[in-house]
Write a protein that holds these residues in place. Structure first.
Motif, PDB file in Angstrom:
ATOM      1  N   VAL A 181       0.836  -1.201   0.000  1.00  0.00           N
ATOM      2  CA  VAL A 181       0.000   0.000   0.000  1.00  0.00           C
ATOM      3  C   VAL A 181       0.871   1.251   0.000  1.00  0.00           C
ATOM      4  N   THR A 182       2.000   1.181   0.676  1.00  0.00           N
ATOM      5  CA  THR A 182       2.927   2.316   0.666  1.00  0.00           C
ATOM      6  C   THR A 182       3.381   2.635  -0.749  1.00  0.00           C
ATOM      7  N   GLU A 183       3.819   1.609  -1.484  1.00  0.00           N
ATOM      8  CA  GLU A 183       4.401   1.849  -2.803  1.00  0.00           C
ATOM      9  C   GLU A 183       3.348   2.182  -3.854  1.00  0.00           C
ATOM     10  N   LEU A 184       2.153   1.597  -3.736  1.00  0.00           N
ATOM     11  CA  LEU A 184       1.140   1.784  -4.765  1.00  0.00           C
ATOM     12  C   LEU A 184       0.207   2.960  -4.507  1.00  0.00           C
ATOM     13  N   MET A 185       0.091   3.388  -3.249  1.00  0.00           N
ATOM     14  CA  MET A 185      -0.842   4.463  -2.936  1.00  0.00           C
ATOM     15  C   MET A 185      -0.171   5.615  -2.206  1.00  0.00           C
ATOM     16  N   ALA A 186       0.396   5.351  -1.028  1.00  0.00           N
ATOM     17  CA  ALA A 186       0.863   6.449  -0.182  1.00  0.00           C
ATOM     18  C   ALA A 186       2.051   7.195  -0.787  1.00  0.00           C
ATOM     19  N   ARG A 187       3.042   6.463  -1.289  1.00  0.00           N
ATOM     20  CA  ARG A 187       4.228   7.164  -1.797  1.00  0.00           C
ATOM     21  C   ARG A 187       3.909   8.030  -3.014  1.00  0.00           C
ATOM     22  N   PRO A 188       3.126   7.541  -3.981  1.00  0.00           N
ATOM     23  CA  PRO A 188       2.751   8.450  -5.081  1.00  0.00           C
ATOM     24  C   PRO A 188       1.982   9.673  -4.605  1.00  0.00           C
ATOM     25  N   LEU A 189       1.060   9.502  -3.663  1.00  0.00           N
ATOM     26  CA  LEU A 189       0.301  10.650  -3.155  1.00  0.00           C
ATOM     27  C   LEU A 189       1.219  11.676  -2.512  1.00  0.00           C
ATOM     28  N   LEU A 190       2.122  11.214  -1.665  1.00  0.00           N
ATOM     29  CA  LEU A 190       3.028  12.140  -0.984  1.00  0.00           C
ATOM     30  C   LEU A 190       3.952  12.847  -1.972  1.00  0.00           C
ATOM     31  N   ASN A 191       4.492  12.090  -2.924  1.00  0.00           N
ATOM     32  CA  ASN A 191       5.415  12.700  -3.871  1.00  0.00           C
ATOM     33  C   ASN A 191       4.728  13.738  -4.755  1.00  0.00           C
ATOM     34  N   MET A 192       3.471  13.506  -5.083  1.00  0.00           N
ATOM     35  CA  MET A 192       2.764  14.438  -5.964  1.00  0.00           C
ATOM     36  C   MET A 192       2.216  15.653  -5.219  1.00  0.00           C
ATOM     37  N   HIS A 193       1.750  15.449  -3.986  1.00  0.00           N
ATOM     38  CA  HIS A 193       1.043  16.523  -3.301  1.00  0.00           C
ATOM     39  C   HIS A 193       1.803  17.127  -2.117  1.00  0.00           C
ATOM     40  N   TRP A 194       2.643  16.337  -1.466  1.00  0.00           N
ATOM     41  CA  TRP A 194       3.440  16.821  -0.341  1.00  0.00           C
ATOM     42  C   TRP A 194       4.883  16.355  -0.547  1.00  0.00           C
ATOM     43  N   PRO A 195       5.560  16.869  -1.582  1.00  0.00           N
ATOM     44  CA  PRO A 195       6.896  16.363  -1.917  1.00  0.00           C
ATOM     45  C   PRO A 195       7.920  16.556  -0.803  1.00  0.00           C
ATOM     46  N   GLN A 196       7.638  17.461   0.157  1.00  0.00           N
ATOM     47  CA  GLN A 196       8.570  17.602   1.293  1.00  0.00           C
ATOM     48  C   GLN A 196       8.673  16.303   2.090  1.00  0.00           C
ATOM     49  N   LEU A 197       7.617  15.482   2.023  1.00  0.00           N
ATOM     50  CA  LEU A 197       7.583  14.232   2.795  1.00  0.00           C
ATOM     51  C   LEU A 197       8.091  13.034   1.999  1.00  0.00           C
ATOM     52  N   ALA A 198       8.635  13.285   0.810  1.00  0.00           N
ATOM     53  CA  ALA A 198       9.076  12.190  -0.052  1.00  0.00           C
ATOM     54  C   ALA A 198      10.236  11.400   0.532  1.00  0.00           C
ATOM     55  N   GLY A 199      10.935  11.962   1.515  1.00  0.00           N
ATOM     56  CA  GLY A 199      12.084  11.273   2.094  1.00  0.00           C
ATOM     57  C   GLY A 199      11.732  10.204   3.112  1.00  0.00           C
ATOM     58  N   PHE A 200      10.472  10.108   3.512  1.00  0.00           N
ATOM     59  CA  PHE A 200      10.104   9.090   4.497  1.00  0.00           C
ATOM     60  C   PHE A 200      10.078   7.712   3.841  1.00  0.00           C
ATOM     61  N   VAL A 201      10.878   6.807   4.404  1.00  0.00           N
ATOM     62  CA  VAL A 201      10.986   5.458   3.851  1.00  0.00           C
ATOM     63  C   VAL A 201       9.722   4.655   4.128  1.00  0.00           C
ATOM     64  N   GLN A 202       9.162   4.787   5.329  1.00  0.00           N
ATOM     65  CA  GLN A 202       7.963   4.043   5.710  1.00  0.00           C
ATOM     66  C   GLN A 202       6.890   5.003   6.236  1.00  0.00           C
ATOM     67  N   PRO A 203       6.276   5.773   5.351  1.00  0.00           N
ATOM     68  CA  PRO A 203       5.306   6.773   5.814  1.00  0.00           C
ATOM     69  C   PRO A 203       4.081   6.161   6.492  1.00  0.00           C
ATOM     70  N   LEU A 204       3.741   4.916   6.163  1.00  0.00           N
ATOM     71  CA  LEU A 204       2.564   4.282   6.760  1.00  0.00           C
ATOM     72  C   LEU A 204       2.918   3.353   7.909  1.00  0.00           C
ATOM     73  N   GLY A 205       4.192   3.266   8.266  1.00  0.00           N
ATOM     74  CA  GLY A 205       4.600   2.359   9.332  1.00  0.00           C
ATOM     75  C   GLY A 205       3.903   2.665  10.641  1.00  0.00           C
ATOM     76  N   GLY A 206       3.578   1.620  11.396  1.00  0.00           N
ATOM     77  CA  GLY A 206       2.857   1.789  12.653  1.00  0.00           C
ATOM     78  C   GLY A 206       3.730   2.053  13.853  1.00  0.00           C
TER      79      GLY A 206
END
Length: 323
Positions: A181-206
């Protein structure tokens, strides 16, 4: 923007080995900070006990780093509560927290309510389904908060292997393929809309830790969108340099099936949409298909759209802080 991400990666990404345990305990004594570890749990009797036991042994009995371990049970039908309590956690049932407000299903709901039953200045969230757990997960993400007053939220980063069935008892492990889900949904969303957060390796990690002073000011999506929502809202509230990540090694846990991942993706997309436009979905539901005896059968699931307000807005929370 690429230069900003690269600068952030070089100044706000660390390894768990960068802060030895003795340095963390010394910083805790100096600052007087308290640390709460929270495990949201639903039917995790196989794994929750080992996680609690490791944190208690390594970070409470051996060294005084963690002040409390709280397992918030969101309605388990197995022995999650009994196993967690036997391992040394304080177990609180979701429905007993803030009873005037009927709970709704979802991980974010449990995390939000946990702020009412914990007291730490730093709150560390750990998923209850981790296998081969190491207390490095806790020391890694708590470390920057104890040693750097400019840091407000820290995410764990790690390798996340995927176990693929190959007919054997254990299956085959595919390195780095666990965060679908990170690679197919969250990472594209962050890179397109909040590129400052593109450096997070595991943005959805718990596994992440934050200062209570930040968490209590954040709205909490009630479902699977909570991690993305929290990251985006924290960016706007405290800025990129107050966010950090720490490499803690390898994360092993059970994996969801494809349809569950679809529902998670829908919730995450909805969370992003709300933050982009605060508009209304025409159809806040997701239809998936399962093959039945007479062909494909549609199954429609509602998408998590509800959010809880910042905890600091609740009278019960404010009166608790005063008391």
């Amino acid at each position: 923007m690429l230069e900003e991400v690269e600068r952030w990666l070089s100044t706000r990404s660390w390894s768990v080995t960068d802060r030895p345990l003795h340095q963390l305990t010394a910083a805790k004594r100096t600052t007087g900070s308290t640390v709460s570890v929270v495990l949201p749990a639903l039917n995790e009797e196989e794994t929750v006990g080992a996680i609690v036991a490791a944190v208690r042994h390594d970070l409470m009995l051996r060294v005084p780093l963690v002040d409390e371990i709280v397992v918030v049970d969101s309605g388990s039908s197995d022995r999650t509560s009994e196993v967690a309590a036997a391992a040394g956690a304080r177990v609180v049932h979701r429905d007993d927290i803030l009873p005037r407000l009927p709970p709704v299903p979802g991980k974010g709901e449990v995390l939000w309510r946990s702020l009412l039953v914990t007291s730490g200045d730093i709150v560390c969230f750990v998923d209850a389904d981790l296998r081969e757990f190491s207390s490095d997960f806790v020391t890694g993400i708590v470390g920057p908060l104890l040693t750097d007053p400019g840091v407000a939220l820290v995410k764990a980063m790690y390798d996340r292997p995927l176990t693929v069935s190959d007919g054997s008892a254990s299956g085959r492990t595919a390195a780095g393929q666990g965060g679908r889900v990170t690679e197919l949904m969250a990472r594209p969303l962050l890179n397109m809309h909040w590129p400052q957060l593109a450096g997070f390796v595991q943005p959805l990690g718990g596994e992440y830790a934050a200062r209570r002073s930040l968490l209590e000011r954040l709205p909490f999506p009630v479902g699977y969108g909570v991690e993305l929502g929290m990251l985006v809202d924290a960016l706007h509230l405290v800025g990129l340099d107050a966010l950090a990540q720490v490499d803690v090694g390898v994360r092993r846990h059970r994996h969801q099936d494809g349809q569950a991942l679809g529902r998670m993706s829908a919730a995450i997309y909805r969370t992003a949409q709300l933050r982009l436009a605060r508009g209304h979905l025409v159809r806040p539901a997701l239809t998936q298909f399962e093959r039945g005896e007479d062909g494909f059968v549609p199954r429609t699931h509602s998408v998590d759209t509800q959010e809880r307000p910042p905890m600091v807005e609740l009278a019960e929370y404010r009166s608790r802080r005063v008391a």
